[in-house]
Design a protein around this motif. Structure first.
Motif, PDB file in Angstrom:
ATOM      1  N   VAL A  13       0.880  -1.014  -0.003  1.00  0.00           N
ATOM      2  CA  VAL A  13      -0.267   0.108   0.076  1.00  0.00           C
ATOM      3  C   VAL A  13       0.904   1.021  -0.102  1.00  0.00           C
ATOM      4  O   VAL A  13       0.800   2.392  -0.652  1.00  0.00           O
ATOM      5  CB  VAL A  13      -0.820   0.009   1.127  1.00  0.00           C
ATOM      6  CG1 VAL A  13      -1.979   1.646   1.206  1.00  0.00           C
ATOM      7  CG2 VAL A  13      -2.219  -0.916   1.118  1.00  0.00           C
ATOM      8  N   ALA A  14       1.927   0.915   0.995  1.00  0.00           N
ATOM      9  CA  ALA A  14       2.801   2.514   0.982  1.00  0.00           C
ATOM     10  C   ALA A  14       3.817   2.736  -0.343  1.00  0.00           C
ATOM     11  O   ALA A  14       3.443   3.607  -1.394  1.00  0.00           O
ATOM     12  CB  ALA A  14       3.915   2.093   1.749  1.00  0.00           C
ATOM     13  N   LEU A  15       3.613   1.642  -0.943  1.00  0.00           N
ATOM     14  CA  LEU A  15       4.512   1.735  -2.353  1.00  0.00           C
ATOM     15  C   LEU A  15       3.078   2.282  -3.181  1.00  0.00           C
ATOM     16  O   LEU A  15       3.532   3.461  -4.750  1.00  0.00           O
ATOM     17  CB  LEU A  15       5.057   0.417  -2.546  1.00  0.00           C
ATOM     18  CG  LEU A  15       5.763   0.439  -4.109  1.00  0.00           C
ATOM     19  CD1 LEU A  15       6.885   0.861  -4.052  1.00  0.00           C
ATOM     20  CD2 LEU A  15       5.751  -1.406  -4.858  1.00  0.00           C
ATOM     21  N   VAL A  16       1.945   1.601  -3.661  1.00  0.00           N
ATOM     22  CA  VAL A  16       1.344   2.055  -4.713  1.00  0.00           C
ATOM     23  C   VAL A  16       0.896   4.340  -3.986  1.00  0.00           C
ATOM     24  O   VAL A  16       1.330   4.680  -4.630  1.00  0.00           O
ATOM     25  CB  VAL A  16       0.009   1.840  -4.417  1.00  0.00           C
ATOM     26  CG1 VAL A  16      -1.263   2.314  -4.464  1.00  0.00           C
ATOM     27  CG2 VAL A  16      -0.053   0.437  -4.586  1.00  0.00           C
ATOM     28  N   VAL A  17       1.054   4.354  -2.549  1.00  0.00           N
ATOM     29  CA  VAL A  17       0.906   5.382  -2.416  1.00  0.00           C
ATOM     30  C   VAL A  17       2.129   6.736  -2.576  1.00  0.00           C
ATOM     31  O   VAL A  17       1.850   7.229  -3.288  1.00  0.00           O
ATOM     32  CB  VAL A  17       0.654   5.656  -0.361  1.00  0.00           C
ATOM     33  CG1 VAL A  17       0.280   7.440  -0.738  1.00  0.00           C
ATOM     34  CG2 VAL A  17      -1.239   5.323  -0.852  1.00  0.00           C
ATOM     35  N   ALA A  18       3.120   6.170  -2.688  1.00  0.00           N
ATOM     36  CA  ALA A  18       4.136   6.916  -2.671  1.00  0.00           C
ATOM     37  C   ALA A  18       4.283   6.524  -4.384  1.00  0.00           C
ATOM     38  O   ALA A  18       4.613   8.128  -4.985  1.00  0.00           O
ATOM     39  CB  ALA A  18       5.789   5.401  -2.681  1.00  0.00           C
ATOM     40  N   SER A  21       1.722  10.032  -5.831  1.00  0.00           N
ATOM     41  CA  SER A  21       2.227  10.733  -4.972  1.00  0.00           C
ATOM     42  C   SER A  21       3.098  10.883  -5.722  1.00  0.00           C
ATOM     43  O   SER A  21       3.014  12.499  -6.467  1.00  0.00           O
ATOM     44  CB  SER A  21       2.859  10.702  -3.750  1.00  0.00           C
ATOM     45  OG  SER A  21       2.500  10.408  -2.600  1.00  0.00           O
ATOM     46  N   VAL A  22       3.762  10.127  -6.765  1.00  0.00           N
ATOM     47  CA  VAL A  22       4.704  10.818  -7.672  1.00  0.00           C
ATOM     48  C   VAL A  22       4.416  11.256  -9.130  1.00  0.00           C
ATOM     49  O   VAL A  22       4.590  12.382  -9.678  1.00  0.00           O
ATOM     50  CB  VAL A  22       6.293   9.332  -8.277  1.00  0.00           C
ATOM     51  CG1 VAL A  22       7.194   9.872  -8.645  1.00  0.00           C
ATOM     52  CG2 VAL A  22       6.938   9.439  -6.532  1.00  0.00           C
ATOM     53  N   PHE A  23       3.092  10.367  -8.914  1.00  0.00           N
ATOM     54  CA  PHE A  23       2.003  11.180 -10.482  1.00  0.00           C
ATOM     55  C   PHE A  23       1.832  12.515 -10.283  1.00  0.00           C
ATOM     56  O   PHE A  23       1.517  13.213 -11.145  1.00  0.00           O
ATOM     57  CB  PHE A  23       1.232   9.632 -11.402  1.00  0.00           C
ATOM     58  CG  PHE A  23       2.166   8.626 -12.117  1.00  0.00           C
ATOM     59  CD1 PHE A  23       2.767   8.874 -12.975  1.00  0.00           C
ATOM     60  CD2 PHE A  23       2.422   7.142 -11.111  1.00  0.00           C
ATOM     61  CE1 PHE A  23       3.586   7.929 -14.158  1.00  0.00           C
ATOM     62  CE2 PHE A  23       3.013   6.209 -12.033  1.00  0.00           C
ATOM     63  CZ  PHE A  23       3.692   6.633 -13.669  1.00  0.00           C
ATOM     64  N   ALA A  27       2.104  15.482 -11.993  1.00  0.00           N
ATOM     65  CA  ALA A  27       1.645  16.849 -12.980  1.00  0.00           C
ATOM     66  C   ALA A  27       0.790  17.528 -12.775  1.00  0.00           C
ATOM     67  O   ALA A  27       0.428  18.714 -13.527  1.00  0.00           O
ATOM     68  CB  ALA A  27      -0.250  15.340 -12.616  1.00  0.00           C
ATOM     69  N   GLN A  28       1.065  17.811 -11.453  1.00  0.00           N
ATOM     70  CA  GLN A  28       0.952  19.306 -11.113  1.00  0.00           C
ATOM     71  C   GLN A  28       1.990  20.001 -11.317  1.00  0.00           C
ATOM     72  O   GLN A  28       1.599  21.152 -11.525  1.00  0.00           O
ATOM     73  CB  GLN A  28       0.261  19.069  -9.289  1.00  0.00           C
ATOM     74  CG  GLN A  28      -0.295  18.927  -8.742  1.00  0.00           C
ATOM     75  CD  GLN A  28      -0.115  19.295  -7.119  1.00  0.00           C
ATOM     76  OE1 GLN A  28       0.838  18.365  -6.565  1.00  0.00           O
ATOM     77  NE2 GLN A  28      -1.670  19.523  -6.299  1.00  0.00           N
TER      78      GLN A  28
END
Length: 207
Positions: A13-18, A21-23, A27-28
């Motif tokens: 889960v932490a990896l997915v969140v990370a 967050s990177v994407f 995008a921002q």
């Protein structure tokens, strides 16, 4: 479930969140960059429009005067909002008129040879170009590409190019053919007077 399984799930889960967050951050960043570019583009367009509104605009054209529809004038006018400097007018091909002779040619007039050093806004110059009736009878084409180079308040202005065709004035010139002999004589006298006056001014300028 054992502790190891829960640890693996939490790590996943932490990896997915990370990764998300990177994407999201990318995008921002991309959106912010695009907004900045768009803002710069708008500022550049606004600055270009402002500069163009403050630049001189010199028009060259042919015209038949109402008071004497037998002749053709060349008109030079600054319709811009600021003075033009170092105005140079180039004809292609070299203009040839029915008044040209071995001792005088229209292409040798001072304005075409040396240009205009200072041309304020609203200034209009009318120059006798040719005898329109004789030009029609001798079938002179009088089609030219005219390029105007000049400087404005911000430096060199983009060349202004005009495709001129004096034959488009033929219908205006033919109106005079319906006049009486008296009007014809007056018109010819006026042409002669204008031409002699024009030559005197050119000689004074040249000297």
């Amino acid at each position: 479930m054992g502790a190891e399984v829960w640890s693996a799930i939490i790590a996943g889960v932490a990896l997915v969140v990370a990764i998300f967050s990177v994407f999201f951050a990318a995008a921002q960043s991309r959106a912010a960059k695009e907004q900045a570019q768009a803002a710069r583009g708008q500022l550049e367009l606004a600055d270009k429009a402002r500069r163009e509104s403050l630049e001189p605009y010199v028009v060259v054209d042919f015209e038949v005067p109402k008071e004497n529809p037998w002749i053709i004038h060349m008109i030079i006018e600054n319709i811009g909002s600021t003075p033009a400097r170092d105005v140079k007018i180039d004809f292609e091909p070299t203009p040839y008129t029915t008044m040209d002779s071995e001792t005088w040619r229209f292409s040798d007039i001072k304005i075409l040879k040396e240009g205009i050093k200072f041309f304020p806004p609203g200034r209009r110059i009318e120059i006798l170009f040719d005898n329109g009736r004789e030009a029609i009878e001798r079938k002179l084409e009088h089609r030219y590409r005219v390029t105007v180079n000049l400087n404005g308040p911000f430096g060199k202005v983009e060349p202004q190019v005009y495709d001129l065709d004096a034959r488009l004035l033929d219908d205006v010139l033919f109106v005079s053919s319906r006049r009486t002999v008296h009007h014809v004589a007056e018109a010819l006298q006026s042409i002669d007077k204008n031409f002699k006056s024009f030559l005197r001014r050119q000689r004074q300028i040249d000297t």
